[in-house]
Design an enzyme around this catalytic site. Structure first.
Site, PDB file in Angstrom:
ATOM      1  N   GLN A  53      -3.183  -2.809  -8.693  1.00  0.00           N
ATOM      2  CA  GLN A  53      -2.361  -3.694  -8.196  1.00  0.00           C
ATOM      3  C   GLN A  53      -0.772  -3.503  -8.518  1.00  0.00           C
ATOM      4  OE1 GLN A  53      -2.275  -6.325  -5.958  1.00  0.00           O
ATOM      5  NE2 GLN A  53      -4.514  -5.880  -5.606  1.00  0.00           N
ATOM      6  N   SER A  54      -0.680  -2.147  -8.478  1.00  0.00           N
ATOM      7  CA  SER A  54       0.752  -1.775  -8.983  1.00  0.00           C
ATOM      8  C   SER A  54       1.888  -1.998  -7.812  1.00  0.00           C
ATOM      9  CB  SER A  54       0.859  -0.187  -9.359  1.00  0.00           C
ATOM     10  OG  SER A  54       1.981   0.246  -9.525  1.00  0.00           O
ATOM     11  N   ASN A  55       3.036  -2.728  -8.610  1.00  0.00           N
ATOM     12  CA  ASN A  55       4.186  -2.925  -7.840  1.00  0.00           C
ATOM     13  C   ASN A  55       4.817  -1.763  -7.612  1.00  0.00           C
ATOM     14  OD1 ASN A  55       3.629  -6.111  -7.699  1.00  0.00           O
ATOM     15  ND2 ASN A  55       4.148  -5.452  -9.799  1.00  0.00           N
TER      16      ASN A  55
END
Ligand code: PLP
Length: 330
Positions: free
Chosen positions: A79-81
């Site tokens: 879930q890396s921004n």
């Protein structure tokens, strides 16, 4: 060789809308009964649902374009921004984007991962290696295919990325009287935000306390996170031709909120997210800003802050990952 760069000389890709707004959190401040709390809305940078990585990527992608690269490689958690904003920036500039994501392919895509796919990123599953351990191998493979890949480290935290937050600190100083601020709270995880703000603080000769709320307990090859932030701040000073040098003791990190570790939402994060949503209609995220706001709330409630001054919460973004944590709020 010393490189004397100034921020305005560096090539820059225009990826967001700046300055981001600052607003008072009137209801939250009243509810908590402490100092006036302001919020800097980097969740509204405008690139693909926003976030602090937009500022770093303006300098990093600017460099990639100037070097004539045709593809980008970076890495992060599922879930890396950072990966989501990189994928969007690459799409905007017509660059191929390769993401090395932690974990394995899930059955359902959601949140940032859904957006990575929409931006056309190529996803490589990296199991437990979410910090880019597999980048050199992928880089070689792309070069063998005749491509010119540009590598962005985990979190975009190198000298160019930190410059994005030197710039951000200057932007802040034009928006308010920063001598009224006693503290700036923000989530600190790969260190670029922290290092950049430290340098901006020195350049402004400002007295506010920078409180990085530590998100990840991992230590890299025996090097503490505090040492990494310190090293990045010093490397960035050298890169900008500044004489400033920091000691590790000058890096203020609050590591009391690590809870279950990176990406594990606990009662404190959940409470902070719900409180801000209920009182202000503003969304925080489960991994970073929920944790940083929990630290700010505790500091106010323990009475350790000066009520005659203002406190600023730097909203670093991350809200798309809320959707992948929906079951925590059911
Ligand atoms: C990456 C990130 C941070 C941490 O910033 P660093 O510069 O990596 O320390 C904080 N908040 C959000 C939402 C992020 O995506």
């Amino acid at each position: 060789m010393t490189i004397h760069n100034t921020l305005s000389d560096l090539p820059k890709a225009e990826l967001g809308f700046f300055p981001t707004p600052i607003m008072p959190l009137k209801n939250l401040s009243r509810h908590l009964g402490g100092p006036e709390i302001l919020i800097k809305r980097d969740d509204l940078t405008g690139l693909a649902l926003g976030g602090n990585k937009t500022r770093k990527l303006e300098f990093i992608i600017g460099d990639a374009v100037e070097k004539g690269c045709d593809s980008i490689i970076t890495a992060g958690a599922q879930q890396s921004n950072h990966c989501r904003q990189t994928a969007a920036a690459a799409a905007q500039l017509g660059l191929e984007c390769h993401l090395l994501l932690g974990g394995t392919q899930p059955n359902h895509i959601n949140g940032n991962l859904l957006l990575d796919k929409l931006f056309g990123a190529h996803i490589h599953w990296a199991a437990e290696n979410r910090k880019g351990e597999g980048i050199p191998t992928l880089q070689k493979a792309l070069i063998a295919q005749g491509k010119m890949p540009y590598v962005i480290p985990y979190g975009g935290s190198n000298e160019l990325g930190a410059c994005g937050f030197v710039n951000a600190g200057m932007e802040l100083s034009e928006q308010l009287d920063y001598q009224n601020l006693s503290h700036i709270f923000f989530a600190s995880s790969s260190g670029g935000t922290h290092a950049g703000l430290m340098i901006a603080k020195s350049m402004l000769n400002a007295s506010f306390n920078l409180v990085g709320v530590q998100i990840d307990k991992d230590e890299l090859e025996g090097c503490t996170f505090k040492a990494q932030v310190n090293d990045l701040a010093n490397r960035t000073c050298r890169f900008l031709g500044l004489d400033t040098l920091y000691e590790e003791s000058e890096v203020v990190l609050d590591n009391r909120y690590l809870g279950g570790g990176y990406g594990v939402i606990g009662a404190a994060e959940q409470h902070a997210i719900e409180l801000l949503a209920h009182t202000e209609g503003i969304l925080l995220d489960p991994v970073y800003t929920g944790r940083a706001m929990a630290a700010l709330i505790d500091s106010v409630q323990s009475g350790e802050l000066d009520n005659t001054k203002q406190v600023l919460f730097w909203h670093t973004g991350g809200t798309p990952s809320l959707f992948s944590y929906a079951n925590k709020f059911e």
